[in-house]
Design an enzyme around this catalytic site. Structure first.
Site, short mmCIF file in Angstrom:
data_model
loop_
_atom_site.label_atom_id
_atom_site.label_comp_id
_atom_site.label_asym_id
_atom_site.label_seq_id
_atom_site.Cartn_x
_atom_site.Cartn_y
_atom_site.Cartn_z
N HIS A 7 7.86 -20.98 5.58
CA HIS A 7 8.83 -20.66 4.48
C HIS A 7 8.22 -21.56 3.24
O HIS A 7 8.06 -22.73 3.53
CB HIS A 7 9.99 -21.09 5.06
CG HIS A 7 11.22 -21.01 3.82
ND1 HIS A 7 11.91 -19.97 3.24
CD2 HIS A 7 11.89 -22.38 2.91
CE1 HIS A 7 12.48 -20.28 2.31
NE2 HIS A 7 12.70 -21.54 2.16
N VAL A 16 -3.87 22.48 -13.77
CA VAL A 16 -4.82 22.70 -15.07
C VAL A 16 -5.53 23.81 -15.31
O VAL A 16 -6.11 24.54 -14.43
CB VAL A 16 -5.77 21.32 -15.05
CG1 VAL A 16 -6.45 21.39 -16.71
CG2 VAL A 16 -4.87 20.25 -15.16
N GLU A 75 -0.15 16.21 -11.61
CA GLU A 75 -0.47 16.25 -9.98
C GLU A 75 -0.17 17.63 -9.75
O GLU A 75 0.93 18.30 -10.21
CB GLU A 75 0.41 15.42 -9.17
CG GLU A 75 0.68 15.59 -7.75
CD GLU A 75 -0.49 15.45 -7.03
OE1 GLU A 75 -1.40 14.58 -7.07
OE2 GLU A 75 -0.63 16.46 -6.06
N ALA A 119 -2.43 12.70 -8.63
CA ALA A 119 -1.78 11.46 -8.67
C ALA A 119 -1.86 10.84 -7.34
O ALA A 119 -0.96 10.56 -6.52
CB ALA A 119 -0.23 11.59 -8.69
P1 NAD Z 1 -6.59 11.63 -2.97
O1 NAD Z 1 -6.63 12.66 -2.00
O2 NAD Z 1 -5.97 10.24 -2.76
O3 NAD Z 1 -5.50 11.93 -4.12
C1 NAD Z 1 -5.97 13.42 -4.77
C2 NAD Z 1 -4.67 13.95 -5.71
O4 NAD Z 1 -5.09 15.09 -6.46
C3 NAD Z 1 -3.68 14.46 -4.51
O5 NAD Z 1 -2.33 13.98 -4.61
C4 NAD Z 1 -3.95 15.89 -4.65
O6 NAD Z 1 -2.58 16.47 -4.26
C5 NAD Z 1 -4.05 15.99 -6.06
N1 NAD Z 1 -4.85 17.32 -6.58
C6 NAD Z 1 -5.69 18.10 -5.76
N2 NAD Z 1 -5.94 19.41 -6.39
C7 NAD Z 1 -5.60 19.10 -7.65
C8 NAD Z 1 -5.54 19.77 -8.96
N3 NAD Z 1 -6.15 20.89 -9.05
N4 NAD Z 1 -4.75 19.57 -9.80
C9 NAD Z 1 -4.07 18.32 -9.74
N5 NAD Z 1 -3.87 17.55 -8.56
C10 NAD Z 1 -4.63 17.93 -7.74
O7 NAD Z 1 -8.00 11.36 -3.60
P2 NAD Z 1 -8.60 10.56 -4.59
O8 NAD Z 1 -7.44 9.72 -5.44
O9 NAD Z 1 -9.66 11.19 -5.31
O10 NAD Z 1 -9.37 9.57 -3.69
C11 NAD Z 1 -10.20 10.04 -2.77
C12 NAD Z 1 -10.18 8.96 -1.44
O11 NAD Z 1 -10.69 7.69 -1.96
C13 NAD Z 1 -8.75 8.76 -1.20
O12 NAD Z 1 -8.09 9.58 -0.46
C14 NAD Z 1 -9.14 7.37 -0.26
O13 NAD Z 1 -9.23 7.90 0.91
C15 NAD Z 1 -10.19 6.81 -1.20
N6 NAD Z 1 -9.70 5.70 -1.86
C16 NAD Z 1 -9.20 4.80 -1.41
C17 NAD Z 1 -8.74 3.68 -2.27
C18 NAD Z 1 -7.97 2.43 -1.74
O14 NAD Z 1 -8.14 2.46 -0.23
N7 NAD Z 1 -7.29 1.59 -2.34
C19 NAD Z 1 -8.75 3.76 -3.34
C20 NAD Z 1 -9.31 4.69 -4.01
C21 NAD Z 1 -10.05 5.86 -3.08
#
Ligand code: NAD
Ligand code: FAD
Length: 474
Positions: free
Chosen positions: A453, A247, A212, A190
Site C-alpha cells: 500500500h 472503405v 472499423e 480499430a
Molecule cells: P487486429 O486484428 O488487432 O485489428 C484489425 C482490425 O481491423 C480488426 O478490428 C478488424 O475487424 C478490422 N478490419 C479488418 N478488415 C477491415 C477492413 N476492410 N476495413 C476496416 N476494418 C477492418 O490487427 P492489427 O491491428 O493489424 O494488428 C495485427 C496483430 O499484431 C494484432 O492482432 C496483434 O496480434 C499484433 N499486435 C500486438 C500489439 C500488442 O501486443 N500491443 C500491438 C500491435 C500489434
C-alpha cells in the site's frame, strides 16, 4: 562455413532468435537465417517486433504521452510548462536509436551463444533425416540440418482498394516513420495497431478518424472493457471512431487524399493527408518451400502444427505468428524455447490459455484468460469482482484513475478464469493474474495475499475480494 547443423532456424524475430539462442545453449549446433533489411537496406535482426513492431511503437507511445502530459497534465501538479514543442525528427531518432540498440544486441547474443547467423532468404528444398535448405542472400548457398524451426512471422494484410506506398498510405512500417504530424490521419481498422498508432499521432496534434469494418469495438476483449475503452478513446483521447464501415475507394490529388466509404449503408467521403492501414496480419508461409516437402497449412495460410509446434514433417517445427494462436512476441519466444527444448530431448510446452494480451494505449488494456461473454456462451457458472481505479489511492496520486480491474472466477471452484484490466500500468498488473492462473489459483488465494500500500496492485486484491462481495475500499 559449416553446412551441417543440428538446428536451422528460419527467421530471427522474437520466435526465431530466442529459439536459436536456447538451442545453442542446449549444445545443439545452430544456424539462424533471416532476410529482414532496415530502411538503409542493411540486415537487421529481430524481425517485425524489434524493427517495425513492438519496440518502435512503444518508443513513440512513450514520447507522445510525455508530450501530451506536459501540455495537459503538468498544470494539475502545479508545474508550468510553457512553449512545449514536439520535434518529430528527434522523436524518430530516439526511436531509431532504441531499435538499433536492440537489433545489434541480437548479433552480440548470437556470437555469445555461438549461433551461426546468415543473412538471406531460406527455402526448404527436401526433407528426410537431414533437411536441405537453399539460402538466397549475397550468394546462393545450401545447408543441411537435422531439425528445422520455421519462424517466418507475418506481414500486414493488404486492401486492394487502399494500396500502401508507405508515404501517404502506410502500413505499420510507414506509420512508425511519419516525418511530421498529419493534419488529418485516417486509420483503417480499430485493432491493436490502429489504436496504438492512432493514439501516437492524436497526442501529437493530428485529427484522427478510425474506420472499423465490424459493428463491435474490440470484439475479442471483455465487453465491459471494450465499452469503457470506446467511451474513453472517444471522449477523453479524442479518436473519432466509426464502426461498421467499408472503405470503397481512395484517390489522392497532391497532398489531399479523398476516401469514399459506407457507414450504416450510407455512402460518405472524407479528406485526409495520411492513412494507416491496420486490418490484421497474414502469416509468411508462401516462400519457405512448404510445398517442396508437403507441409500442411490451414485455409488462412497458417502452418498446421500440433500442441508441441511440430508440423506434419516430424523434424520440422513452426512457431510464432506463422502458426495458430495470438500474434504476440512473447508467445513466439516461448514457443521458440519449448521447441528448442523438445528437440534436445526435454519436455517443451506453452500454455496458450494463459498468454497475456496488452494494448499500450492510454489507459492501457490487458487481459488473460476468458471473457465474461465467452463464459456466458459456454454456460460456465462464474462470479465477478470489479474494482475501479478511482478508488485507488495510488492511481489518484499518479493522476490516472480511469478504468478498473475485473476478475472472473468459477462459481463453484473459485478458480480464476480470467482477469481484465483497463487502467494505468495494466501491462504490469496483468502479470500477477498470469502467475495466479498458471498456478491454478482461486480468487481467495489472491484475496489472502498481502499487497503493498499504496500500489495499483491493491486494485487486483480488491477485485479478488469483490468476488465474494468483501470489498474493503468500495
Ligand atoms: P487486429 O486484428 O488487432 O485489428 C484489425 C482490425 O481491423 C480488426 O478490428 C478488424 O475487424 C478490422 N478490419 C479488418 N478488415 C477491415 C477492413 N476492410 N476495413 C476496416 N476494418 C477492418 O490487427 P492489427 O491491428 O493489424 O494488428 C495485427 C496483430 O499484431 C494484432 O492482432 C496483434 O496480434 C499484433 N499486435 C500486438 C500489439 C500488442 O501486443 N500491443 C500491438 C500491435 C500489434
Ligand atoms: P517476426 O517478428 O515477423 O519475424 C520473422 C522474421 O523472419 C522476419 O525478420 C522476416 O523477415 C524473416 N523471414 C520471413 N521469411 C523468411 C525466409 N524465407 N527466410 C529468412 N527469413 C525470413 N507483440 C507484442 O507481444 N507486443 C507488442 O507490443 C507488439 N506490438 C506490435 C506493434 C506493431 C506495429 C506490430 C506490427 C506488431 C506488434 N506485435 C506486438 C506483434 C509482434 O511483433 C509479433 O507477434 C512478433 O514479431 C512475431 O514474432 P515472429 O518471430 O513469429 O515473427
Amino acid at each position: 562455413m559449416d553446412t551441417l547443423f543440428d538446428v536451422a532456424v528460419i527467421g530471427a524475430g522474437p520466435g526465431g532468435y530466442v529459439a536459436a539462442i536456447r538451442a545453442a545453449q542446449l549444445g545443439l549446433r545452430t544456424v539462424c537465417i533471416d532476410d529482414f533489411k532496415d530502411a538503409a537496406g542493411k540486415a537487421s535482426l529481430g524481425g517485425t517486433c524489434l524493427n517495425v513492431g513492438c519496440i518502435p511503437s512503444k518508443a513513440l507511445l512513450e514520447s507522445s504521452e510525455n508530450y501530451e502530459k506536459a501540455i495537459h497534465k503538468f498544470h494539475e501538479h502545479g508545474i508550468t510548462a510553457s512553449d512545449v514543442k514536439m520535434d518529430v525528427s528527434k522523436m524518430l531518432s530516439r526511436k531509431n536509436r532504441i531499435v538499433k540498440q536492440f537489433t545489434s544486441g541480437i548479433s552480440l547474443l548470437f556470437k555469445k551463444n555461438k549461433v551461426t547467423n546468415i543473412h538471406g532468404s531460406a527455402e526448404i528444398i527436401s526433407s528426410g533425416e537431414l533437411v536441405r535448405l537453399k539460402i538466397s542472400g549475397l550468394k546462393e548457398e545450401y545447408i543441411e540440418a537435422k531439425n528445422v524451426i520455421i519462424a517466418t512471422g507475418s506481414s500486414p494484410r493488404e486492401m486492394d482498394s487502399v494500396p500502401v506506398d508507405n508515404e501517404y498510405i502506410c502500413d505499420n512500417k510507414g506509420a512508425l516513420s511519419l516525418t511530421q504530424t498529419p493534419k488529418h490521419l485516417l486509420v483503417i481498422g480499430a485493432g491493436v495497431i490502429g489504436l496504438e498508432m492512432g493514439s501516437v499521432w492524436k497526442r501529437l496534434g493530428a485529427k484522427v478518424t478510425v474506420l472499423e469494418a465490424l459493428p463491435n469495438f474490440l470484439g475479442a476483449v471483455d465487453e465491459s472493457v471494450s465499452k469503457e475503452a470506446k467511451r474513453i478513446f472517444t471522449k477523453n483521447v479524442g479518436l473519432d471512431i466509426h464502426l461498421g464501415c467499408s472503405v470503397q475507394k481512395v484517390t489522392r490529388k497532391n497532398k489531399v487524399i479523398t476516401v469514399t466509404y459506407t457507414e450504416a449503408s450510407a455512402t460518405k467521403t472524407l479528406e485526409c493527408d495520411r492513412i494507416v492501414v491496420a486490418v490484421g496480419r497474414v502469416p509468411n508461409s508462401d516462400d519457405v518451400g512448404l510445398d517442396n516437402v508437403g507441409i500442411k497449412v490451414d485455409e488462412r495460410g497458417f502452418i498446421t502444427v500440433d500442441h508441441h509446434n511440430r508440423t506434419n514433417v516430424s523434424n520440422i517445427y513452426a512457431i510464432g505468428d506463422v502458426v495458430r494462436g495470438p500474434m504476440l512476441a512473447h508467445k513466439s519466444s516461448e514457443e521458440g524455447v519449448a521447441v528448442a527444448e523438445t528437440i534436445s530431448g526435454q519436455y517443451g510446452d506453452v500454455n496458450l490459455d494463459t498468454i497475456p494480451w496488452v494494448i499500450y494505449t492510454s489507459p492501457e488494456i490487458a487481459w488473460v484468460g476468458q471473457t465474461e461473454q465467452a463464459l456466458k456462451e459456454e454456460g460456465v457458472p462464474y462470479k465477478v469482482g470489479k474494482f475501479p481505479f478511482v478508488a485507488s489511492g495510488r492511481a489518484q496520486a499518479i493522476g490516472d484513475s480511469s478504468g478498473f480491474v475485473k476478475m472472473i472466477a468459477h462459481e463453484e471452484t473459485d478458480r480464476i478464469l480470467g482477469v481484465h484490466v483497463i487502467g494505468p500500468y495494466a501491462s504490469e498488473l496483468i502479470s500477477e493474474a498470469v502467475v495466479a492462473m498458471e498456478f491454478g489459483a482461486t480468487s481467495e488465494d489472491i484475496a489472502r495475499i498481502v499487497h503493498a500500500h499504496p500500489s495499483l496492485s491493491e486494485a487486483m486484491h480488491e477485485a479478488a475480494l469483490g468476488i465474494d462481495n468483501r470489498y474493503l475500499s468500495l
